[in-house]
Design a protein around this motif. Structure first.
Motif, PDB file in Angstrom:
ATOM      1  N   ILE A   1       5.282  -7.577   7.993  1.00 41.23           N
ATOM      2  CA  ILE A   1       5.243  -6.282   7.258  1.00 41.23           C
ATOM      3  C   ILE A   1       6.646  -5.923   6.941  1.00 41.23           C
ATOM      4  CG2 ILE A   1       4.777  -3.961   7.551  1.00 41.23           C
ATOM      5  CD1 ILE A   1       2.417  -4.547   9.089  1.00 41.23           C
ATOM      6  N   ALA A   2       7.686  -6.121   8.047  1.00 42.51           N
ATOM      7  CA  ALA A   2       8.880  -5.485   7.737  1.00 42.51           C
ATOM      8  C   ALA A   2       9.607  -6.786   6.610  1.00 42.51           C
ATOM      9  CB  ALA A   2       9.847  -5.791   8.926  1.00 42.51           C
ATOM     10  N   VAL A   3       9.403  -7.948   6.760  1.00 48.95           N
ATOM     11  CA  VAL A   3       9.947  -9.012   5.731  1.00 48.95           C
ATOM     12  C   VAL A   3       9.537  -8.773   4.606  1.00 48.95           C
ATOM     13  CG1 VAL A   3       9.682 -11.505   5.136  1.00 48.95           C
ATOM     14  CG2 VAL A   3      10.220 -10.806   7.772  1.00 48.95           C
ATOM     15  N   ASN A   4       8.255  -8.365   4.257  1.00 49.53           N
ATOM     16  CA  ASN A   4       7.892  -8.216   2.786  1.00 49.53           C
ATOM     17  C   ASN A   4       7.807  -6.748   2.243  1.00 49.53           C
ATOM     18  OD1 ASN A   4       7.110 -11.020   2.182  1.00 49.53           O
ATOM     19  ND2 ASN A   4       5.940 -10.669   4.008  1.00 49.53           N
ATOM     20  N   ASP A   5       8.393  -5.799   3.147  1.00 49.83           N
ATOM     21  CA  ASP A   5       8.513  -4.396   2.849  1.00 49.83           C
ATOM     22  C   ASP A   5       6.871  -3.918   2.545  1.00 49.83           C
ATOM     23  OD1 ASP A   5       8.934  -1.866   2.618  1.00 49.83           O
ATOM     24  OD2 ASP A   5       9.934  -2.076   0.659  1.00 49.83           O
ATOM     25  N   GLU A   6       5.911  -4.427   3.349  1.00 47.49           N
ATOM     26  CA  GLU A   6       4.457  -4.175   2.903  1.00 47.49           C
ATOM     27  C   GLU A   6       4.217  -3.009   2.604  1.00 47.49           C
ATOM     28  OE1 GLU A   6       1.544  -6.797   4.752  1.00 47.49           O
ATOM     29  OE2 GLU A   6       2.984  -8.231   5.061  1.00 47.49           O
ATOM     30  N   LEU A   7       4.908  -1.988   3.526  1.00 51.83           N
ATOM     31  CA  LEU A   7       4.295  -0.506   3.338  1.00 51.83           C
ATOM     32  C   LEU A   7       4.909   0.098   2.186  1.00 51.83           C
ATOM     33  CD1 LEU A   7       3.914   0.361   7.243  1.00 51.83           C
ATOM     34  CD2 LEU A   7       2.246  -0.438   5.778  1.00 51.83           C
ATOM     35  N   GLY A   8       6.282  -0.108   1.928  1.00 52.92           N
ATOM     36  CA  GLY A   8       6.797   0.240   0.643  1.00 52.92           C
ATOM     37  C   GLY A   8       6.218  -0.185  -0.557  1.00 52.92           C
ATOM     38  N   GLN A   9       5.966  -1.392  -0.468  1.00 45.03           N
ATOM     39  CA  GLN A   9       5.307  -1.872  -1.655  1.00 45.03           C
ATOM     40  C   GLN A   9       3.722  -1.241  -1.892  1.00 45.03           C
ATOM     41  OE1 GLN A   9       5.224  -4.941  -3.704  1.00 45.03           O
ATOM     42  NE2 GLN A   9       7.222  -5.245  -3.136  1.00 45.03           N
ATOM     43  N   LEU A  10       3.075  -1.069  -0.920  1.00 51.06           N
ATOM     44  CA  LEU A  10       1.870  -0.202  -0.981  1.00 51.06           C
ATOM     45  C   LEU A  10       2.040   1.134  -1.165  1.00 51.06           C
ATOM     46  CD1 LEU A  10      -1.064  -0.318  -0.466  1.00 51.06           C
ATOM     47  CD2 LEU A  10      -1.053   0.359   1.711  1.00 51.06           C
ATOM     48  N   ASP A  11       3.178   1.967  -0.796  1.00 47.73           N
ATOM     49  CA  ASP A  11       3.161   3.346  -1.212  1.00 47.73           C
ATOM     50  C   ASP A  11       3.639   3.548  -2.532  1.00 47.73           C
ATOM     51  OD1 ASP A  11       2.693   4.194   1.289  1.00 47.73           O
ATOM     52  OD2 ASP A  11       4.928   4.389   2.026  1.00 47.73           O
ATOM     53  N   ALA A  12       4.422   2.561  -3.161  1.00 51.63           N
ATOM     54  CA  ALA A  12       4.919   2.592  -4.580  1.00 51.63           C
ATOM     55  C   ALA A  12       3.827   2.289  -5.609  1.00 51.63           C
ATOM     56  CB  ALA A  12       6.065   1.436  -4.701  1.00 51.63           C
ATOM     57  N   VAL A  13       2.842   1.276  -5.227  1.00 51.29           N
ATOM     58  CA  VAL A  13       1.859   0.818  -6.169  1.00 51.29           C
ATOM     59  C   VAL A  13       0.627   2.267  -6.188  1.00 51.29           C
ATOM     60  CG1 VAL A  13       0.350  -0.406  -4.664  1.00 51.29           C
ATOM     61  CG2 VAL A  13       0.552  -0.937  -7.057  1.00 51.29           C
ATOM     62  N   LEU A  14       0.416   2.531  -4.968  1.00 50.85           N
ATOM     63  CA  LEU A  14      -0.525   3.702  -4.810  1.00 50.85           C
ATOM     64  C   LEU A  14       0.063   4.994  -5.691  1.00 50.85           C
ATOM     65  CD1 LEU A  14      -1.237   3.624  -1.041  1.00 50.85           C
ATOM     66  CD2 LEU A  14      -2.880   3.036  -2.943  1.00 50.85           C
ATOM     67  N   ARG A  15       1.478   5.318  -5.539  1.00 49.33           N
ATOM     68  CA  ARG A  15       1.869   6.231  -6.650  1.00 49.33           C
ATOM     69  C   ARG A  15       1.793   5.910  -8.050  1.00 49.33           C
ATOM     70  NH1 ARG A  15       6.062   6.726  -2.746  1.00 49.33           N
ATOM     71  NH2 ARG A  15       7.428   5.086  -4.113  1.00 49.33           N
ATOM     72  N   ALA A  16       1.855   4.630  -8.284  1.00 52.44           N
ATOM     73  CA  ALA A  16       1.781   4.163  -9.929  1.00 52.44           C
ATOM     74  C   ALA A  16       0.373   4.061 -10.378  1.00 52.44           C
ATOM     75  CB  ALA A  16       2.581   3.053  -9.927  1.00 52.44           C
ATOM     76  N   ILE A  17      -0.663   3.875  -9.357  1.00 51.55           N
ATOM     77  CA  ILE A  17      -1.913   3.479  -9.977  1.00 51.55           C
ATOM     78  C   ILE A  17      -2.424   4.592 -10.874  1.00 51.55           C
ATOM     79  CG2 ILE A  17      -4.300   3.203  -9.108  1.00 51.55           C
ATOM     80  CD1 ILE A  17      -3.114   1.146  -7.310  1.00 51.55           C
TER      81      ILE A  17
ATOM     82  N   TRP B   1      -4.853   8.626   2.459  1.00 53.53           N
ATOM     83  CA  TRP B   1      -4.081  10.017   2.211  1.00 53.53           C
ATOM     84  C   TRP B   1      -3.618   9.883   0.610  1.00 53.53           C
ATOM     85  CZ3 TRP B   1       0.888  11.364   0.508  1.00 53.53           C
ATOM     86  CH2 TRP B   1       1.217  12.710   0.794  1.00 53.53           C
ATOM     87  N   ALA B   2      -3.248   8.672   0.155  1.00 53.93           N
ATOM     88  CA  ALA B   2      -2.732   8.659  -1.194  1.00 53.93           C
ATOM     89  C   ALA B   2      -3.954   8.987  -2.194  1.00 53.93           C
ATOM     90  CB  ALA B   2      -2.252   7.298  -1.557  1.00 53.93           C
ATOM     91  N   PHE B   3      -5.176   8.441  -1.790  1.00 52.64           N
ATOM     92  CA  PHE B   3      -6.287   8.682  -2.799  1.00 52.64           C
ATOM     93  C   PHE B   3      -6.731  10.450  -2.673  1.00 52.64           C
ATOM     94  CE2 PHE B   3      -8.007   4.146  -2.732  1.00 52.64           C
ATOM     95  CZ  PHE B   3      -7.016   3.920  -3.754  1.00 52.64           C
ATOM     96  N   LYS B   4      -6.704  10.878  -1.490  1.00 51.29           N
ATOM     97  CA  LYS B   4      -7.280  12.137  -1.189  1.00 51.29           C
ATOM     98  C   LYS B   4      -6.673  13.259  -1.644  1.00 51.29           C
ATOM     99  CE  LYS B   4      -7.752  13.968   3.133  1.00 51.29           C
ATOM    100  NZ  LYS B   4      -7.859  14.068   4.539  1.00 51.29           N
ATOM    101  N   THR B   5      -5.217  13.083  -1.695  1.00 52.94           N
ATOM    102  CA  THR B   5      -4.120  13.916  -2.247  1.00 52.94           C
ATOM    103  C   THR B   5      -3.682  14.121  -3.668  1.00 52.94           C
ATOM    104  OG1 THR B   5      -2.351  12.723  -1.734  1.00 52.94           O
ATOM    105  CG2 THR B   5      -3.161  14.231   0.085  1.00 52.94           C
ATOM    106  N   ASN B   6      -4.499  13.130  -4.256  1.00 54.55           N
ATOM    107  CA  ASN B   6      -3.998  13.100  -5.979  1.00 54.55           C
ATOM    108  C   ASN B   6      -5.046  13.681  -6.515  1.00 54.55           C
ATOM    109  OD1 ASN B   6      -3.734  12.376  -8.568  1.00 54.55           O
ATOM    110  ND2 ASN B   6      -2.500  10.888  -7.890  1.00 54.55           N
ATOM    111  N   PRO B   7      -4.582  14.880  -7.374  1.00 59.16           N
ATOM    112  CA  PRO B   7      -5.780  15.802  -7.897  1.00 59.16           C
ATOM    113  C   PRO B   7      -6.403  15.200  -9.075  1.00 59.16           C
ATOM    114  CG  PRO B   7      -3.560  16.468  -8.275  1.00 59.16           C
ATOM    115  CD  PRO B   7      -3.560  15.595  -7.397  1.00 59.16           C
TER     116      PRO B   7
END
Ligand SMILES: C[S@@+](CC[C@H](N)C(=O)[O-])C[C@H]1O[C@@H](n2cnc3c(N)ncnc32)[C@H](O)[C@@H]1O
Length: 302
Positions: free
Chosen positions: A217-233, A258-264
């Motif tokens: 997860i750290a090597v690939n910044d998996e959570l940073g990748q996920l947060d960024a794409v969830l914001r962009a989708i 959380w990202a899905f639930k909080t996006n109006p």
């Protein structure tokens, strides 16, 4: 040779994304892997539809390419080596504004796990690498294990592996690397196994599991990748377009929920995540922890 990977929840993904069939229908698969979901979707959207597939790993894209050649779906398939956080840029380069569906199937494929030279597996010996893009410039797992301070390693194992023996393991690693640097998966797995108490060593889960997960997860910044794409989708979807994410552990699933639930601008279509049937788990044990969450961009939003 084809992919070893058995994709999870394929019928459920196709049913939930419910892609429009025919001309103009565009789906992005952000994690092509061996191409299992990509192909199912490309067959569903049919002639005139378009499937854009991304993966960071060029070796996975080669496997997907041969699966596509063999299966010849009617839709046009375009594969691009890119991280999914780059999805907007990739679509811009292809002159695509909005899409009808997005899929992410997180984590790694069984092929990557089986390739010893990639360093993802603690069951075989190989270089401690773990980068999804082995040509990339980012740090390898060996770089992290040999360079981070003891407290940083402990935090990493705790945060990304939810490892309760994180401090003991970090201490053992720092002691171990004083005599020789840690370069292989077997060296690291051995150190981790020797640092946990006997009851954990003889449990049903290999003590190296969580440490390997945390490093990947750290090597690939998996959570940073996920947060960024969830914001962009949300802004990439046409009104009524859908996004589906399959995650395999709680760190990811919490973020997706959380990202899905909080996006109006999004409506959650899966109040509870869709999980695999007992039959699917029996034939594909990897499906056991899979959770599929799906949203729709509000149809009356432009
Ligand atoms: C679970 S596999 C996908 C399996 C695929 N759905 C199938 O049917 O074969 C996850 C894939 O995502 C890729 N991947 C991981 N992180 C990525 C990222 N940030 N961007 C693009 N691809 C990524 C991995 O290289 C791997 O091939």
């Amino acid at each position: 040779m084809g992919s070893l990977h058995q994709p999870v929840l394929v019928d459920e993904v196709v049913a939930q994304l419910a892609p429009r069939e025919g001309a103009g229908s565009i789906i992005v698969d952000g994690t092509v892997g061996g191409g299992g979901h990509t192909l199912a979707l490309a067959h569903r959207i049919g002639a005139g539809g378009r499937l854009i597939g991304l993966d960071r790993d060029p070796a996975m894209l080669r496997l997907a390419e041969s699966a596509i050649q063999a299966s010849r779906p009617p839709a046009q398939v375009t594969l691009v080596q890119a991280a999914y956080r780059e999805m907007r840029r990739v679509l811009d380069e292809l002159r695509i504004d909005r899409v009808h569906g997005v899929l992410l199937d997180l984590g790694l494929s069984s092929d990557q796990l089986a390739w010893e030279d990639r360093g993802f597996s603690f069951s075989t010996d190989g270089p401690l690498d773990m980068r999804f893009d082995p040509d990339g410039s980012g740090p390898t797992a060996a770089d992290l294990v040999n360079r981070l301070r003891e407290d940083e390693l402990a935090q990493l194992f705790f945060d990304f592996g939810e490892e309760r023996f994180s401090r003991r393991i970090a201490r053992r690693i720092v002691e171990g690397r004083q005599s020789e640097s840690i370069r292989t998966t077997a060296q690291l797995a051995g150190l981790v196994r020797r640092s946990v108490p006997g009851r954990a060593r003889h449990g049903s889960i290999d003590p190296a599991t969580r440490v390997f997960q945390a490093l990947r997860i750290a090597v690939n910044d998996e959570l940073g990748q996920l947060d960024a794409v969830l914001r962009a989708i949300p802004d990439m979807l046409v009104p009524g377009g859908r996004a589906a994410v399959i995650s395999f552990h709680s760190l990811e699933d919490r973020r997706v929920k959380w990202a899905f639930k909080t996006n109006p601008n999004l409506t959650v279509l899966t109040k509870k995540p869709v999980t695999a049937t007992a039959h699917e788990v029996a034939v594909n044990p990897r499906a056991r922890g899979a959770k599929l969450r799906v949203v729709e961009r509000c149809p009356n939003l432009s």
